[in-house]
Write a protein that holds these residues in place. Structure first.
Motif, PDB file in Angstrom:
ATOM      1  N   ALA A  20       1.278 -18.083   7.590  1.00 23.82           N
ATOM      2  CA  ALA A  20       1.355 -17.381   8.671  1.00 23.82           C
ATOM      3  C   ALA A  20       2.271 -17.729  10.243  1.00 23.82           C
ATOM      4  O   ALA A  20       1.484 -16.853  11.246  1.00 23.82           O
ATOM      5  N   VAL A  21       2.861 -18.166  10.368  1.00 20.01           N
ATOM      6  CA  VAL A  21       3.466 -18.787  10.909  1.00 20.01           C
ATOM      7  C   VAL A  21       5.537 -19.025  10.491  1.00 20.01           C
ATOM      8  O   VAL A  21       5.514 -19.027   9.351  1.00 20.01           O
ATOM      9  N   ASP A  30       1.053  -1.042  -0.540  1.00 19.71           N
ATOM     10  CA  ASP A  30      -0.069   0.025  -0.094  1.00 19.71           C
ATOM     11  C   ASP A  30       1.208   1.358   0.033  1.00 19.71           C
ATOM     12  O   ASP A  30       2.431   1.465   0.629  1.00 19.71           O
ATOM     13  N   ASN A  31       0.273   2.272  -0.665  1.00 19.22           N
ATOM     14  CA  ASN A  31       0.810   4.014  -0.642  1.00 19.22           C
ATOM     15  C   ASN A  31       1.619   4.175   0.882  1.00 19.22           C
ATOM     16  O   ASN A  31       2.718   5.066   0.939  1.00 19.22           O
ATOM     17  N   LYS A  32       0.737   4.171   1.711  1.00 19.36           N
ATOM     18  CA  LYS A  32       1.521   4.013   3.105  1.00 19.36           C
ATOM     19  C   LYS A  32       2.184   3.380   4.093  1.00 19.36           C
ATOM     20  O   LYS A  32       2.125   3.584   5.335  1.00 19.36           O
ATOM     21  N   ASP A  33       2.407   2.109   3.184  1.00 18.92           N
ATOM     22  CA  ASP A  33       3.749   1.302   4.121  1.00 18.92           C
ATOM     23  C   ASP A  33       4.616   1.628   4.198  1.00 18.92           C
ATOM     24  O   ASP A  33       5.302   3.142   3.423  1.00 18.92           O
ATOM     25  N   ASN A  55      -4.165  -4.830   4.421  1.00 17.63           N
ATOM     26  CA  ASN A  55      -4.391  -3.237   4.018  1.00 17.63           C
ATOM     27  C   ASN A  55      -4.457  -2.459   2.354  1.00 17.63           C
ATOM     28  O   ASN A  55      -5.393  -2.250   2.667  1.00 17.63           O
ATOM     29  N   TYR A  56      -3.795  -3.273   1.574  1.00 19.42           N
ATOM     30  CA  TYR A  56      -3.775  -2.801   0.230  1.00 19.42           C
ATOM     31  C   TYR A  56      -4.828  -3.068  -0.662  1.00 19.42           C
ATOM     32  O   TYR A  56      -6.060  -2.483  -0.991  1.00 19.42           O
ATOM     33  N   SER A  57      -5.976  -4.617   0.077  1.00 16.21           N
ATOM     34  CA  SER A  57      -7.585  -4.609  -0.140  1.00 16.21           C
ATOM     35  C   SER A  57      -8.605  -4.058   0.356  1.00 16.21           C
ATOM     36  O   SER A  57      -9.606  -4.837  -0.154  1.00 16.21           O
ATOM     37  N   GLY A  58      -8.328  -4.262   1.679  1.00 15.34           N
ATOM     38  CA  GLY A  58      -9.139  -3.709   2.655  1.00 15.34           C
ATOM     39  C   GLY A  58      -9.484  -5.057   3.459  1.00 15.34           C
ATOM     40  O   GLY A  58     -10.753  -4.784   3.898  1.00 15.34           O
ATOM     41  N   VAL A  59      -9.712  -6.129   3.416  1.00 14.51           N
ATOM     42  CA  VAL A  59      -9.703  -7.291   3.644  1.00 14.51           C
ATOM     43  C   VAL A  59      -8.641  -8.093   5.184  1.00 14.51           C
ATOM     44  O   VAL A  59      -7.775  -7.664   5.091  1.00 14.51           O
ATOM     45  N   PRO A  63       4.072 -10.632   7.446  1.00 17.84           N
ATOM     46  CA  PRO A  63       4.137  -9.848   6.585  1.00 17.84           C
ATOM     47  C   PRO A  63       3.538  -9.207   4.864  1.00 17.84           C
ATOM     48  O   PRO A  63       2.420  -8.456   4.917  1.00 17.84           O
ATOM     49  N   SER A  64       3.025 -10.339   4.376  1.00 20.83           N
ATOM     50  CA  SER A  64       2.629 -10.716   2.733  1.00 20.83           C
ATOM     51  C   SER A  64       1.430 -10.523   2.867  1.00 20.83           C
ATOM     52  O   SER A  64       0.605  -9.440   2.437  1.00 20.83           O
ATOM     53  N   LEU A  65       1.008 -11.150   4.614  1.00 25.63           N
ATOM     54  CA  LEU A  65      -0.859 -10.550   4.524  1.00 25.63           C
ATOM     55  C   LEU A  65      -0.978  -9.810   5.295  1.00 25.63           C
ATOM     56  O   LEU A  65      -2.499  -9.595   4.489  1.00 25.63           O
ATOM     57  N   LYS A  66       0.045  -8.965   5.957  1.00 24.98           N
ATOM     58  CA  LYS A  66      -1.146  -8.392   6.628  1.00 24.98           C
ATOM     59  C   LYS A  66      -0.961  -7.165   5.125  1.00 24.98           C
ATOM     60  O   LYS A  66      -1.801  -6.301   4.769  1.00 24.98           O
ATOM     61  N   ARG A  67       0.392  -7.087   4.026  1.00 22.11           N
ATOM     62  CA  ARG A  67       0.557  -5.930   3.252  1.00 22.11           C
ATOM     63  C   ARG A  67      -1.086  -5.686   2.025  1.00 22.11           C
ATOM     64  O   ARG A  67      -1.642  -5.203   1.994  1.00 22.11           O
TER      65      ARG A  67
END
Length: 388
Positions: A307-308, A68-71, A288-292, A281-285
């Motif tokens: 995620a571990v 995301d642009n805010k990352d 943020n990017y998708s809104g899910v 980190p990828s799932l969190k990005r």
């Protein structure tokens, strides 16, 4: 031992590795396999993104890095020029894969415009041609154009509007004496829309083989087909990791082969998780990017490896659930000290254990990547893209 090695040869295409196996030179074969695998892991891919002020270069750079642009790792965006000089923006998972370096080191160039392409864009394209490099014209902010056109037209037709924008860009480039230009229409807000999947496919097909894989694994998952292609790329190397495992299986020391196998599996599976964008980190990005929400993405995941942090203990707990794999591991240790035939049989069992384990885990992770992608598409009301 020779019989086992010849059995393995049928799965190998790499000439140097095959010759080493045919000569029954186990150490050379292992060294060549490791060299081949290391070579594939250290291939830099340098992409130049250029264009005039305000055309969306930084947003595009962030989008293809899946952030995301805010990352905190994002390229800065704004209504004024924020990238006045060549700046490196490494991929968060593959720091050597996507970055910007000296002009001559770029593998290809993406020339971006938010409206018509200018004379300076064409001059740059011609200079790139002189270097015998590839360049691609990208028309950005298409989603903004579509929204504006939809508001202003009584009988709006999206396909007709897209065709008009594309034709207008192509004609403008031809007027500036550039022959046969190809223009891709993209939205950096949603990479599954418009021409971005076609751009990715075009780039992938025109890159050298090793660069092609680096590009593929570094791209965010924009389609189910891309996930399948990543799986195919990973699967092609499973046999090489299994041969490495078989080589260790020849060591007549209790526990060594199993220890090396699990360490090898941890390394390879971690690469799978990163490649499919299923690490934390990828799932969190992606969230943020998708809104899910992040927790919503985790709910659709089946594998305990996502995620571990992947560890030998975690892998073994997963693999012991499958009796066939447990039997292979036990049989490998049990046959190692049988006179004459023990070592060859142990090598074969080690190969089978690693080969089966990696394929099983790869299938599971690819399925989970598709589930995550489908969940994001459903939230954004975006069709699940297929490139077929």
């Amino acid at each position: 031992m020779l019989l086992i090695l010849f059995t393995i040869i049928s799965a190998v295409e790499n000439t140097e590795i095959k010759e080493a196996l045919e000569k029954n030179d186990q150490h050379l074969a292992v060294a060549k396999i490791q060299e081949y695998l290391d070579k594939g892991q250290n291939v830099p891919l340098n992409i130049a993104v250029t264009g005039e002020t305000g055309v969306g270069k930084s947003t595009f750079v962030n989008a293809i890095r899946g952030i995301d642009n805010k990352d905190e790792k994002a390229a800065p965006t704004g209504c004024v020029e924020t990238t006045m000089k060549v700046t490196p923006y490494p991929h968060p998972n593959y720091p050597n894969y996507l970055k910007m370096v000296e002009f001559k080191k770029f593998d290809f160039f993406i020339i971006i415009s938010a409206d018509r392409f200018r004379e300076n864009d064409v001059k740059l394209a011609k200079e790139i041609q002189k270097m015998e490099k590839k360049f691609y014209f990208v028309r950005s902010k298409i989603d903004d154009n579509i929204r504006n056109e939809e508001r202003g037209q009584r009988e709006f037709n999206e396909e007709r509007t897209l065709t008009q924008i594309r034709d207008n860009c192509i004609q403008g480039l031809q007027d500036l004496r550039l022959q046969s230009p190809q223009v891709f229409l993209v939205s950096s807000v949603d990479l599954t829309l418009y021409d971005f999947p076609l751009l990715v496919e075009t780039l992938k097909e025109e890159l050298p083989e090793l660069k092609k894989e680096a590009f593929l694994l570094a791209m965010p998952n924009i389609s189910v087909d891309m996930i399948k292609e990543k799986k195919k790329a990973f699967k092609a190397k499973v046999k090489y990791f299994a041969i490495l495992s078989a080589g260790v299986g020849a060591v007549p020391v209790p526990g060594v082969s199993a220890a090396v196998d699990t360490t090898l599996l941890v390394s390879v599976v971690t690469k799978y998780v990163l490649g499919f964008g299923l690490d934390i980190p990828s799932l969190k990005r992606m969230a943020n990017y998708s809104g899910v929400p992040y927790e919503e993405l985790k709910k659709v995941i089946m594998s305990t490896l996502i995620a571990v942090k992947v560890t030998p203990e975690l892998l073994l707990r997963l693999l012991v659930q499958f009796s066939s794999l447990t039997a292979l591991l036990a049989a490998e240790e049990g046959t190692r000290f049988i006179p004459i035939i023990g070592i060859p049989v142990s090598m074969g069992l080690s190969f089978a254990f690693t080969y089966s384990s990696l394929n099983m885990i790869l299938d599971t992770l690819a399925d989970d990547a598709e589930k995550v992608f489908t969940r994001v598409c459903r939230c954004q009301q975006t069709p699940v893209v297929s490139l077929c």
